[in-house]
Write a protein that holds these residues in place. Structure first.
Motif, PDB file in Angstrom:
ATOM      1  N   VAL A 254       0.838  -1.205   0.000  1.00  0.00           N
ATOM      2  CA  VAL A 254       0.000   0.000   0.000  1.00  0.00           C
ATOM      3  C   VAL A 254       0.870   1.251   0.000  1.00  0.00           C
ATOM      4  N   LEU A 255       1.937   1.233   0.794  1.00  0.00           N
ATOM      5  CA  LEU A 255       2.811   2.406   0.852  1.00  0.00           C
ATOM      6  C   LEU A 255       3.556   2.614  -0.461  1.00  0.00           C
ATOM      7  N   MET A 256       3.901   1.522  -1.155  1.00  0.00           N
ATOM      8  CA  MET A 256       4.529   1.667  -2.473  1.00  0.00           C
ATOM      9  C   MET A 256       3.565   2.304  -3.464  1.00  0.00           C
ATOM     10  N   ALA A 257       2.305   1.852  -3.421  1.00  0.00           N
ATOM     11  CA  ALA A 257       1.292   2.445  -4.302  1.00  0.00           C
ATOM     12  C   ALA A 257       1.086   3.915  -3.971  1.00  0.00           C
ATOM     13  N   LYS A 258       1.017   4.211  -2.695  1.00  0.00           N
ATOM     14  CA  LYS A 258       0.788   5.579  -2.252  1.00  0.00           C
ATOM     15  C   LYS A 258       1.949   6.487  -2.655  1.00  0.00           C
ATOM     16  N   SER A 259       3.184   5.978  -2.491  1.00  0.00           N
ATOM     17  CA  SER A 259       4.363   6.772  -2.860  1.00  0.00           C
ATOM     18  C   SER A 259       4.431   7.020  -4.354  1.00  0.00           C
ATOM     19  N   ALA A 260       3.872   6.084  -5.146  1.00  0.00           N
ATOM     20  CA  ALA A 260       3.853   6.258  -6.603  1.00  0.00           C
ATOM     21  C   ALA A 260       2.779   7.237  -7.047  1.00  0.00           C
ATOM     22  N   GLY A 261       1.916   7.662  -6.122  1.00  0.00           N
ATOM     23  CA  GLY A 261       0.848   8.599  -6.463  1.00  0.00           C
ATOM     24  C   GLY A 261      -0.464   7.928  -6.787  1.00  0.00           C
ATOM     25  N   MET A 262      -0.558   6.628  -6.535  1.00  0.00           N
ATOM     26  CA  MET A 262      -1.794   5.900  -6.822  1.00  0.00           C
ATOM     27  C   MET A 262      -2.817   6.140  -5.711  1.00  0.00           C
ATOM     28  N   LYS A 263      -4.080   6.217  -6.104  1.00  0.00           N
ATOM     29  CA  LYS A 263      -5.149   6.521  -5.156  1.00  0.00           C
ATOM     30  C   LYS A 263      -6.028   5.316  -4.829  1.00  0.00           C
ATOM     31  N   TYR A 264      -5.885   4.230  -5.574  1.00  0.00           N
ATOM     32  CA  TYR A 264      -6.683   3.040  -5.294  1.00  0.00           C
ATOM     33  C   TYR A 264      -5.974   1.807  -5.809  1.00  0.00           C
ATOM     34  N   ILE A 265      -6.356   0.660  -5.253  1.00  0.00           N
ATOM     35  CA  ILE A 265      -5.788  -0.631  -5.623  1.00  0.00           C
ATOM     36  C   ILE A 265      -6.927  -1.568  -6.008  1.00  0.00           C
ATOM     37  N   VAL A 266      -6.730  -2.334  -7.078  1.00  0.00           N
ATOM     38  CA  VAL A 266      -7.657  -3.399  -7.467  1.00  0.00           C
ATOM     39  C   VAL A 266      -6.851  -4.693  -7.514  1.00  0.00           C
ATOM     40  N   ILE A 267      -7.263  -5.720  -6.750  1.00  0.00           N
ATOM     41  CA  ILE A 267      -6.528  -6.975  -6.683  1.00  0.00           C
ATOM     42  C   ILE A 267      -7.398  -8.138  -7.143  1.00  0.00           C
ATOM     43  N   THR A 268      -6.773  -9.133  -7.760  1.00  0.00           N
ATOM     44  CA  THR A 268      -7.487 -10.325  -8.217  1.00  0.00           C
ATOM     45  C   THR A 268      -7.858 -11.204  -7.020  1.00  0.00           C
ATOM     46  N   THR A 269      -9.097 -11.141  -6.599  1.00  0.00           N
ATOM     47  CA  THR A 269      -9.539 -12.037  -5.521  1.00  0.00           C
ATOM     48  C   THR A 269      -9.666 -13.469  -6.029  1.00  0.00           C
ATOM     49  N   LYS A 270     -10.047 -13.617  -7.304  1.00  0.00           N
ATOM     50  CA  LYS A 270     -10.069 -14.927  -7.957  1.00  0.00           C
ATOM     51  C   LYS A 270      -9.905 -14.701  -9.447  1.00  0.00           C
ATOM     52  N   HIS A 271      -8.879 -15.323 -10.029  1.00  0.00           N
ATOM     53  CA  HIS A 271      -8.680 -15.204 -11.470  1.00  0.00           C
ATOM     54  C   HIS A 271      -9.292 -16.417 -12.156  1.00  0.00           C
ATOM     55  N   HIS A 272      -8.988 -16.587 -13.447  1.00  0.00           N
ATOM     56  CA  HIS A 272      -9.662 -17.616 -14.239  1.00  0.00           C
ATOM     57  C   HIS A 272      -9.315 -19.041 -13.817  1.00  0.00           C
ATOM     58  N   ASP A 273      -8.209 -19.221 -13.095  1.00  0.00           N
ATOM     59  CA  ASP A 273      -7.891 -20.573 -12.621  1.00  0.00           C
ATOM     60  C   ASP A 273      -8.766 -20.989 -11.438  1.00  0.00           C
ATOM     61  N   GLY A 274      -9.606 -20.062 -10.975  1.00  0.00           N
ATOM     62  CA  GLY A 274     -10.570 -20.383  -9.927  1.00  0.00           C
ATOM     63  C   GLY A 274     -10.031 -20.307  -8.520  1.00  0.00           C
ATOM     64  N   PHE A 275      -8.734 -20.034  -8.357  1.00  0.00           N
ATOM     65  CA  PHE A 275      -8.101 -20.008  -7.040  1.00  0.00           C
ATOM     66  C   PHE A 275      -8.415 -18.697  -6.337  1.00  0.00           C
ATOM     67  N   ALA A 276      -8.982 -18.782  -5.137  1.00  0.00           N
ATOM     68  CA  ALA A 276      -9.370 -17.597  -4.380  1.00  0.00           C
ATOM     69  C   ALA A 276      -8.278 -17.202  -3.398  1.00  0.00           C
ATOM     70  N   LEU A 277      -7.970 -15.921  -3.337  1.00  0.00           N
ATOM     71  CA  LEU A 277      -6.970 -15.409  -2.406  1.00  0.00           C
ATOM     72  C   LEU A 277      -7.557 -15.138  -1.025  1.00  0.00           C
ATOM     73  N   PHE A 278      -8.789 -15.556  -0.822  1.00  0.00           N
ATOM     74  CA  PHE A 278      -9.464 -15.279   0.449  1.00  0.00           C
ATOM     75  C   PHE A 278     -10.040 -16.572   1.029  1.00  0.00           C
ATOM     76  N   ASP A 279     -10.476 -16.497   2.253  1.00  0.00           N
ATOM     77  CA  ASP A 279     -11.054 -17.647   2.957  1.00  0.00           C
ATOM     78  C   ASP A 279     -12.499 -17.812   2.512  1.00  0.00           C
ATOM     79  N   SER A 280     -12.710 -18.718   1.566  1.00  0.00           N
ATOM     80  CA  SER A 280     -14.040 -18.898   0.990  1.00  0.00           C
ATOM     81  C   SER A 280     -14.707 -20.155   1.525  1.00  0.00           C
ATOM     82  N   LYS A 281     -15.979 -20.025   1.853  1.00  0.00           N
ATOM     83  CA  LYS A 281     -16.769 -21.189   2.272  1.00  0.00           C
ATOM     84  C   LYS A 281     -17.395 -21.884   1.064  1.00  0.00           C
TER      85      LYS A 281
END
Length: 591
Positions: A111-138
């Protein structure tokens, strides 16, 4: 992300679509409202986004383990598509998860790297096409908590870090393509029996519950980024829409499918030649791939990335710049270096990017411009100068306003200005302050008044009319043509026969001109009309092989009777019309 072979056809299918109100699934919120089409965007939701102009895209997942290699071979294409492109069986691919252990993941550092670069928001792949979720999914055990030695939710600490440092957070979610969960779509079809199943059951069992999870469990979600609507019907898309009520202020893009536009148009790997009416966000990679790929060393120079940001802002869009972390959670060093360089430029010049609107110029031979509303009836123009004038005089072409002030943004030094026959001259130092782009801040009285750009003939008398300099026209209620591309521009999204374009140009020598162009269409037959004054010609275009397959053709010969200012109009023959992409028109003197 969309692979290049699919992008044109998918985006074209989204160019004339309308929101639907039907077929909510029974377990979704009853009071949900559908997102409006682009023309009715709720600006109270999007105001922060329109000011931000710059965001970070993050592609991260199990695909970083093979990192472009399979069975000892380099797999061409995008890193995150390796399962698909190498036809890796589900069971084999899922073994990679046992090596996904990002012990160096530091979300606060991200987040600090993004902020230092002047970025105001982040969008992250919670699940890409391989179906793997980066979060705790039930909804599926194919996730970072249950399938990896790391065993912890990756999204929650990132959400916490974003809140801590005032960074907006958005989620990418692949709603249709899912190669690891039964029934999910696959762009070219399934290659493993383990993938087969009902897509409707997949949506109800996995996708809908997971979208509910990411919109419920992590606080405010600024943006929801759908991707690649393979096999997404109106009925399937409609099942997702009520979930958006869980985040009333959320912004969504145009890739859900099923005739749903959302809020944002999303050009991929290109900046529209003239921008786009409505909200748009161009997404681009730092090298050639979205997800980390060990053999992709084609890192774009920081200067190019900075100018991409300027170019996007100058046309009224947001720049979503992608980073692909390694499996460990570290950013490759070339990414770190480029973010630092962008941040150094933004620290001095961010005023010329944030909260700006497009510049008023069609052509600036030395760079780009953004603008803002000033105080006391003034307008502020930010001139981003790439090519510094050798004679110490910078011409602002066609500007008719009275100048209130002019100064270098970096140091505040005042610059002298004077009127010229063809605009305003600014006296500048011998050398620019920044090789990436030196910014000059000009305050003018009133709204910008810029004379129309008129194309002049080349030395051989030929006249090149490029898409980015065309005037776009459509009848009320019609869909507008959009100029696309960078160096190779084309008129695209020509789905409405009522739309047309025109150019103004100077002719020194009247007479007959042969008109050549390059066209691309899958249509068996479509007809273009071209007119100058009372002269009109028509040309039938036949199948070139697709929207990306261009063929050079002659549209015919037209007589231009008068020297001086002329207007050429390119339109559709409504009696025989199918969409066609058209590149520049070149008028060549005959004889």
């Amino acid at each position: 992300m969309i692979k290049s072979i699919f992008s044109k056809t998918i985006i074209l299918s989204l160019s004339a679509i309308v929101c639907t109100n039907s077929l909510f699934s029974k377990d979704q919120p009853a009071k949900a409202k559908l997102l409006p089409v682009h023309a009715k965007v709720d600006t109270s939701r999007t105001a922060w986004w329109q000011k931000a102009r710059f965001g970070m895209f993050i592609h991260w997942g199990v695909y970083t383990v093979p990192a472009g290699l399979y069975q000892g071979k380099n797999i061409p294409g995008l890193g995150e598509w390796i399962m698909h492109d190498a036809n890796i069986p589900v069971a084999v691919y899922k073994e990679y998860a046992k090596q996904f252990n990002p012990t160096e993941y530091d979300p606060e550092k991200w987040v600090l790297m993004a902020k230092s670069a002047g970025m105001k928001y982040i969008v992250i792949t919670t699940k890409h096409h391989d179906g793997f979720a980066l979060f705790d999914s039930k909804a599926s055990d194919w996730n970072v908590v249950k399938a990896t030695p790391y065993g912890k939710d990756l999204i929650r600490p990132l959400a916490d870090a974003c809140r801590k440092y005032g960074m907006k957070l958005g989620f990418y979610y692949s709603q249709a393509n899912d190669w690891g969960n039964k029934g999910g779509a696959a762009a070219r079809g399934h290659w493993d029996d383990a993938q087969k199943g009902s897509m409707d059951e997949y949506i109800d069992r996995v996708a809908i519950p997971q979208v509910r999870e990411i919109l419920t469990n992590y606080g405010d979600v600024a943006e929801l980024w759908w991707d690649v609507p393979t096999d997404m019907t109106k009925e399937r898309a409609a099942k997702f829409l009520p979930l958006l009520a869980l985040q009333p202020n959320i912004i969504t893009n145009d890739r859900l499918g099923g005739d749903v536009k959302g809020d944002l148009f999303t050009p991929e790997q290109y900046i529209p030649a003239t921008g786009i009416s409505g909200l748009w966000e161009t997404c681009m990679t730092i090298n050639n791939t979205w997800g980390f790929k060990v053999n992709d060393h084609s890192w774009k120079p920081a200067k190019q990335l900075i100018r991409n940001l300027i170019e996007t802002a100058s046309k009224g869009g947001n720049y979503l710049l992608n980073v692909g972390p390694e499996t460990s959670g570290k950013f490759p060093q070339p990414i770190v270096e480029r973010l630092e360089a962008i941040g150094k430029w933004m620290k001095v010049n961010s005023e010329s990017i944030y909260e700006t609107t497009p510049g008023p110029f069609k052509v600036l031979p030395w760079g780009r411009a953004t603008s803002k509303t000033g105080t006391n009836g003034t307008t502020i123009l930010y001139l981003h100068v790439y090519n510094w004038p050798e004679d110490g005089k910078l011409l602002i072409p066609g500007l008719n306003n009275t100048i209130v002030s002019a100064k270098l943004l970096a140091n505040g030094n005042t610059l002298k200005t004077s009127k010229a026959d063809d605009g305003v001259l600014v006296s500048v130092p011998a050398v620019g302050l920044d090789d990436n782009a030196t910014v000059i801040k000009i305050t003018i009285k009133g709204k910008a008044d810029v004379s129309p750009f008129i194309q002049s003939p080349a030395a051989d008398g030929s006249i090149a009319l490029v898409p980015g300099l065309a005037d776009l026209h459509t009848e009320k209620g019609g869909e507008s043509i959009r100029p696309e591309g960078g160096n190779e521009q084309n008129l695209g999204f020509w789905t409405d026969a009522k739309s047309y374009v025109s150019w103004q140009f100077q002719v020194k020598k009247p007479g007959n001109y042969v008109i050549e162009t390059w066209v691309a269409t899958p249509a068996s037959s479509t007809t273009l009309k071209l007119s100058v004054d009372k002269e009109t010609i028509q040309k039938e275009i036949t199948n070139t092989g697709g929207y990306n397959e261009y063929r050079k053709i002659s549209l015919g010969t037209i007589k231009i009777d008068k020297a001086g200012l002329n207007t050429l109009t390119l339109s559709a023959d409504r009696a025989n019309w199918k969409p066609v992409n058209v590149r520049k028109l070149v008028l060549i003197p005959k004889g």
